[in-house]
Design a protein around this motif. Structure first.
Motif, short mmCIF file in Angstrom:
data_model
loop_
_atom_site.label_atom_id
_atom_site.label_comp_id
_atom_site.label_asym_id
_atom_site.label_seq_id
_atom_site.Cartn_x
_atom_site.Cartn_y
_atom_site.Cartn_z
N LEU A 84 55.54 40.12 48.02
CA LEU A 84 55.52 41.46 48.58
C LEU A 84 54.89 42.47 47.62
CD1 LEU A 84 56.33 43.55 50.72
CD2 LEU A 84 58.58 43.67 49.62
N ILE A 85 53.94 43.24 48.13
CA ILE A 85 53.30 44.32 47.39
C ILE A 85 53.50 45.62 48.17
CG2 ILE A 85 51.15 45.23 46.42
CD1 ILE A 85 51.94 42.63 45.12
N VAL A 86 53.92 46.67 47.48
CA VAL A 86 54.06 47.99 48.11
C VAL A 86 53.05 48.94 47.48
CG1 VAL A 86 55.60 49.95 48.53
CG2 VAL A 86 56.49 47.61 48.64
N MET A 87 52.36 49.71 48.33
CA MET A 87 51.36 50.67 47.87
C MET A 87 51.60 52.02 48.55
SD MET A 87 47.75 48.61 48.15
CE MET A 87 47.47 47.06 47.28
N PRO A 88 51.18 53.09 47.91
CA PRO A 88 51.16 54.38 48.60
C PRO A 88 50.24 54.31 49.82
CG PRO A 88 50.81 54.66 46.25
CD PRO A 88 50.72 53.20 46.52
N ASP A 89 50.53 55.14 50.81
CA ASP A 89 49.77 55.11 52.05
C ASP A 89 48.28 55.32 51.81
OD1 ASP A 89 49.87 54.95 54.97
OD2 ASP A 89 49.15 57.01 54.89
N ALA A 90 47.92 56.20 50.87
CA ALA A 90 46.50 56.48 50.61
C ALA A 90 45.76 55.23 50.15
CB ALA A 90 46.37 57.58 49.55
N LEU A 91 46.39 54.39 49.34
CA LEU A 91 45.75 53.16 48.88
C LEU A 91 45.65 52.14 50.00
CD1 LEU A 91 47.03 52.30 45.28
CD2 LEU A 91 44.89 53.35 45.97
N LEU A 92 46.72 52.00 50.76
CA LEU A 92 46.71 50.99 51.83
C LEU A 92 45.67 51.32 52.89
CD1 LEU A 92 48.23 48.36 52.45
CD2 LEU A 92 49.59 49.66 54.07
N SER B 75 47.50 52.37 41.56
CA SER B 75 46.19 52.76 41.04
C SER B 75 45.06 51.97 41.68
CB SER B 75 46.16 52.54 39.52
OG SER B 75 44.85 52.74 39.02
N ARG B 76 43.95 52.65 41.96
CA ARG B 76 42.76 51.98 42.47
C ARG B 76 42.12 51.08 41.41
NH1 ARG B 76 42.98 56.89 44.74
NH2 ARG B 76 42.69 57.03 47.02
N GLU B 77 42.49 51.28 40.16
CA GLU B 77 41.94 50.48 39.07
C GLU B 77 42.69 49.16 38.89
OE1 GLU B 77 39.08 51.36 37.65
OE2 GLU B 77 39.21 53.00 39.11
N ASN B 78 43.75 48.99 39.63
CA ASN B 78 44.50 47.74 39.54
C ASN B 78 43.61 46.56 39.96
OD1 ASN B 78 46.27 45.58 41.03
ND2 ASN B 78 47.65 46.64 39.62
N PRO B 79 43.55 45.49 39.16
CA PRO B 79 42.67 44.36 39.48
C PRO B 79 42.96 43.73 40.85
CG PRO B 79 43.43 44.21 37.22
CD PRO B 79 44.21 45.33 37.85
N LEU B 80 44.22 43.65 41.22
CA LEU B 80 44.55 43.07 42.53
C LEU B 80 44.04 43.97 43.65
CD1 LEU B 80 45.89 41.02 44.36
CD2 LEU B 80 48.07 42.22 44.02
N PHE B 81 44.21 45.27 43.51
CA PHE B 81 43.71 46.18 44.54
C PHE B 81 42.20 46.03 44.68
CE2 PHE B 81 41.76 50.15 45.87
CZ PHE B 81 42.44 50.41 47.04
N LYS B 82 41.49 45.93 43.57
CA LYS B 82 40.03 45.80 43.61
C LYS B 82 39.62 44.51 44.32
CE LYS B 82 38.78 48.50 39.51
NZ LYS B 82 38.13 48.45 38.17
N SER B 83 40.33 43.42 44.06
CA SER B 83 39.98 42.16 44.71
C SER B 83 40.27 42.20 46.20
CB SER B 83 40.73 40.99 44.05
OG SER B 83 42.12 41.07 44.29
N LEU B 84 41.35 42.87 46.60
CA LEU B 84 41.67 43.02 48.02
C LEU B 84 40.63 43.89 48.72
CD1 LEU B 84 45.53 43.56 47.79
CD2 LEU B 84 44.37 41.50 48.61
N LYS B 85 40.18 44.92 48.04
CA LYS B 85 39.17 45.81 48.61
C LYS B 85 37.87 45.05 48.86
CE LYS B 85 37.39 49.74 49.92
NZ LYS B 85 37.76 50.28 51.24
N LYS B 86 37.50 44.15 47.98
CA LYS B 86 36.29 43.35 48.17
C LYS B 86 36.43 42.45 49.40
CE LYS B 86 34.67 43.15 43.38
NZ LYS B 86 34.40 42.25 42.22
#
Length: 261
Positions: free
Chosen positions: A76-84, A6-17
């Motif tokens: 290790l973190i795995v994400m769908p291709d669209a998120l990565l 999910s794009r709403e995941n806090p870790l994803f949001k921090s990585l995006k920043k």
């Protein structure tokens, strides 16, 4: 191993920043490396990524398996291709990204016999190319003024091709104050200089000053130079790109040292 979807995941949001914001990279003293080459260069320098992020295809690839042998599973973190793809700075993502602490962010610098000072280099490609040439020529320390491009941005990292992990890089440096503490010659290139770079003895301790792509060196920084030299250009071009001029200077030093050894 953790799966994020999910794009709403806090870790994803921090990585995006971190991918998009120089301010966040500086505050967190962290950045992202995209691709096997940069990650391998970081690992070879002794670094350990805080996280290793893969898409599902890369997680099963040989390169990923080899890299993962050096990391704990909890990193290790795995994400769908669209998120990565949203985290990747490249048009064709490699499927693997590492989160790292920026090396040497708080390290003390010591006396070195080959330094580079960069004043207001603003193009990320130029900055990365200069760092790559500096590392290739054996420089130890690079000082960047506050108006230089972010040395740890994705574009500069790509242009540097691993050079960042061969150098001590100090950003937001007060170049004139630091110059007072350096040993050896401090060299500025100038179109108006009467002495040629190729007539200068570069075999001792040296610092090269490299100025802004358009304006060149400020008068204040140029004044600290102990030597002002020109690069002979018999052709019809008036000046060189900052990265090209810097590379010529760096490798003239390499040439001189190699011919005397």
């Amino acid at each position: 191993m953790k799966l994020i979807t999910s794009r709403e995941n806090p870790l994803f949001k921090s990585l995006k920043k971190l991918e998009s914001s120089a301010k966040d990279r500086k505050v967190e003293a962290k950045t992202l490396l995209d691709g096997e080459h940069l990650i391998e260069a970081y690992l070879s320098s002794g670094g350990i990524p805080e996280l290793f992020i893969l898409n599902e295809a890369a997680a099963n690839g040989r390169a990923s398996v080899d890299l993962l042998k050096r990391l704990e599973p909890e990193r290790l973190i795995v994400m769908p291709d669209a998120l990565l793809r949203e985290l990747s700075p490249v048009k064709t993502p490699t499927g693997m990204i590492a989160l790292i602490a920026i090396p040497g962010a708080n390290a003390e610098t010591s006396q070195a016999d080959f330094c580079v000072m960069l004043e207001d280099i603003q193009d990320p490609g130029n900055l990365g190319t200069i760092l790559r040439s500096a590392a290739g020529a054996g420089a130890q320390q690079v000082y960047l003024s506050s108006k230089c491009a972010d040395a740890w941005s994705p574009k500069v990292l790509r242009a540097g091709m691993g050079a960042h992990f061969c150098l001590v890089i100090k950003e937001n440096a007060e170049l004139i104050k630091i110059a007072d503490k350096l040993i050896g010659s401090i060299i500025a290139t100038s179109l108006n200089a009467n002495k040629s770079l190729f007539d200068l003895d570069l075999t001792g301790p040296v610092t090269f000053l490299v100025g802004n792509e358009g304006a060149g060196l400020s008068a204040q920084l140029e004044d600290v130079a102990t030597e002002k030299v020109s690069i002979p250009m018999p052709g019809k071009i008036e000046s060189l790109n900052a990265a090209s001029a810097a590379s010529i200077c760096f490798f003239e030093r390499v040439r001189q040292i190699s011919t005397r050894s």
